[in-house]
Write an enzyme that holds these catalytic residues in place. Structure first.
Site: not given
Ligand code: UFG
Length: 344
Positions: A127, A152, A156
């Site tokens: 990731s 998590y 990785k």
């Molecule tokens: N977000 C919201 N509201 C929500 C969910 C997410 O605003 O209900 C925002 C988060 O704050 C973030 C963006 O959308 O800015 C993306 O969030 P995600 O949870 O979809 O994804 P992340 O980038 O946080 O995490 C993903 C994967 C992880 C991995 C990570 C690596 O889910 O497994 O990318 O950066 F580790």
């Protein structure tokens, strides 16, 4: 017919899409999955798309004896694509041992058995989380690894190190480590897609579940980041595009095209898209107004990250092709299919 490929976690989101692409490319696919965060419906979905049901065994990679039985039963596996892992960032903070035990042991078991059963190749699902908050964007594979924000993320990083150490120790193994950016969307047939357990942690399933009325409102975590619209920026990559990269990676190892025994590739589009832009794209392509509100920042979120995918583009010959509009539409069509089936 090409050789046998074992896909661990192949009933899950990225695993099922990869199984489809492997079958389309002529590989014989063996899926193992403990179904802890997926259902066997996706195996049927793979059959509906490709016309062929992959071999499926319900099995936990932490169970060494069952793995041995599997390798005795299916002789001549040419490569493993290892997806099986626990993947909820927040849960990993609450239950670190579960994550270390599950995600590390399963890889250790596979690496331990591979030489004994003469399986030479492994593709590992890593990731972009290993980069933490990048100093500059886009980010390439030579960027420094930052301390993990969660157990998590740490699994990785540690798993990447375990693979490198094992290969360096001279065991007859090769590996390609794929660092995914943010996989989204579903198969265009809507036969397979993402099915989160309980309340979605990730943005796109939260968007589609809000639009269909399962969730009341989407919370957008922060609009005061140092980005053009104040919301976080990610590199959202279509899951089918992502799946295709695994086929190319497996081909490359089987055809002995690489000199390095461990290779690392970023899998992203190379474009940063903000959370608010993604929401607006969803509204545009579906014609649905999304109920959302801006709330405070979510702890541990990265402000902005997007990939430099040039290494994958040039060496693997792989490039993300799908646009964000079609990808969001595919996520919506999958959500509609889940409703039609009465699942959600
Ligand atoms: N977000 C919201 N509201 C929500 C969910 C997410 O605003 O209900 C925002 C988060 O704050 C973030 C963006 O959308 O800015 C993306 O969030 P995600 O949870 O979809 O994804 P992340 O980038 O946080 O995490 C993903 C994967 C992880 C991995 C990570 C690596 O889910 O497994 O990318 O950066 F580790």
């Amino acid at each position: 017919m090409k050789g046998k490929i074992l896909v661990t976690g192949g009933a899950g989101y990225i695993g099922s899409h990869t199984a489809v692409e492997l079958q389309n490319a002529g590989y014989e696919v063996i899926i193992i999955d403990d179904l802890s965060n997926s259902t066997a419906d996706s195996i049927d979905g793979i059959k509906r798309i490709t016309g062929k049901k992959p071999i499926f065994e319900k099995l936990d990679c932490n169970d060494l004896e069952s793995l041995k039985r599997l390798f005795k039963k299916y002789v001549g596996i040419q490569g493993i694509i290892h997806f099986a892992a626990s993947k909820a960032v927040g849960e990993s903070v609450q239950k670190p041992l579960l994550y270390y035990r599950n995600n590390l042991n399963s890889l250790i078991n596979l690496l331990d058995l591979m030489p004994k059963y003469k399986i030479p190749n492994i593709v590992f699902s890593s990731s972009c989380t290993v980069y933490g908050e990048p100093d500059t964007n886009p980010i390439d594979e030579s960027a420094p690894i930052k301390p993990a924000e969660s157990p998590y993320g740490n699994t990785k990083q540690i798993n990447e190190e375990i693979i490198t150490d094992v290969v360096r120790a001279g065991l007859p193994l090769k590996s390609i480590i794929l660092r995914y950016f943010n996989p989204i969307g579903a198969h265009p047939t809507a036969e397979i897609g993402e099915l989160p357990n309980g309340v979605p942690q990730n943005l796109v399933p939260y968007i589609t579940q809000t639009a269909i009325g399962v969730r009341e409102q989407l919370s957008i975590f922060g609009d005061d980041y140092n980005t053009p619209d104040g919301s976080c920026i990610r590199d959202f990559i279509n899951v089918v595009d992502l799946a295709k990269a695994h086929v190319v990676a497996i081909d490359r190892m089987i055809e002995n095209k690489s000199n390095d025994k461990v290779e690392i590739f970023n899998l992203g589009t190379g474009n940063g898209v903000s959370v608010l832009e993604l929401v607006k794209t969803f509204e545009k392509v579906t014609g649905k107004k999304l109920n959302y509100k801006i709330v405070g920042r979510r702890q541990g979120d990265i402000e902005k990250i997007w990939a430099d995918p040039v290494k994958a583009n040039t060496i693997l010959g792989w490039k993300a092709k799908e646009n964000i509009e079609d990808t969001m539409l595919s996520a919506w069509n999958w959500q509609l299919k889940l409703r039609e089936k009465g699942i959600m």
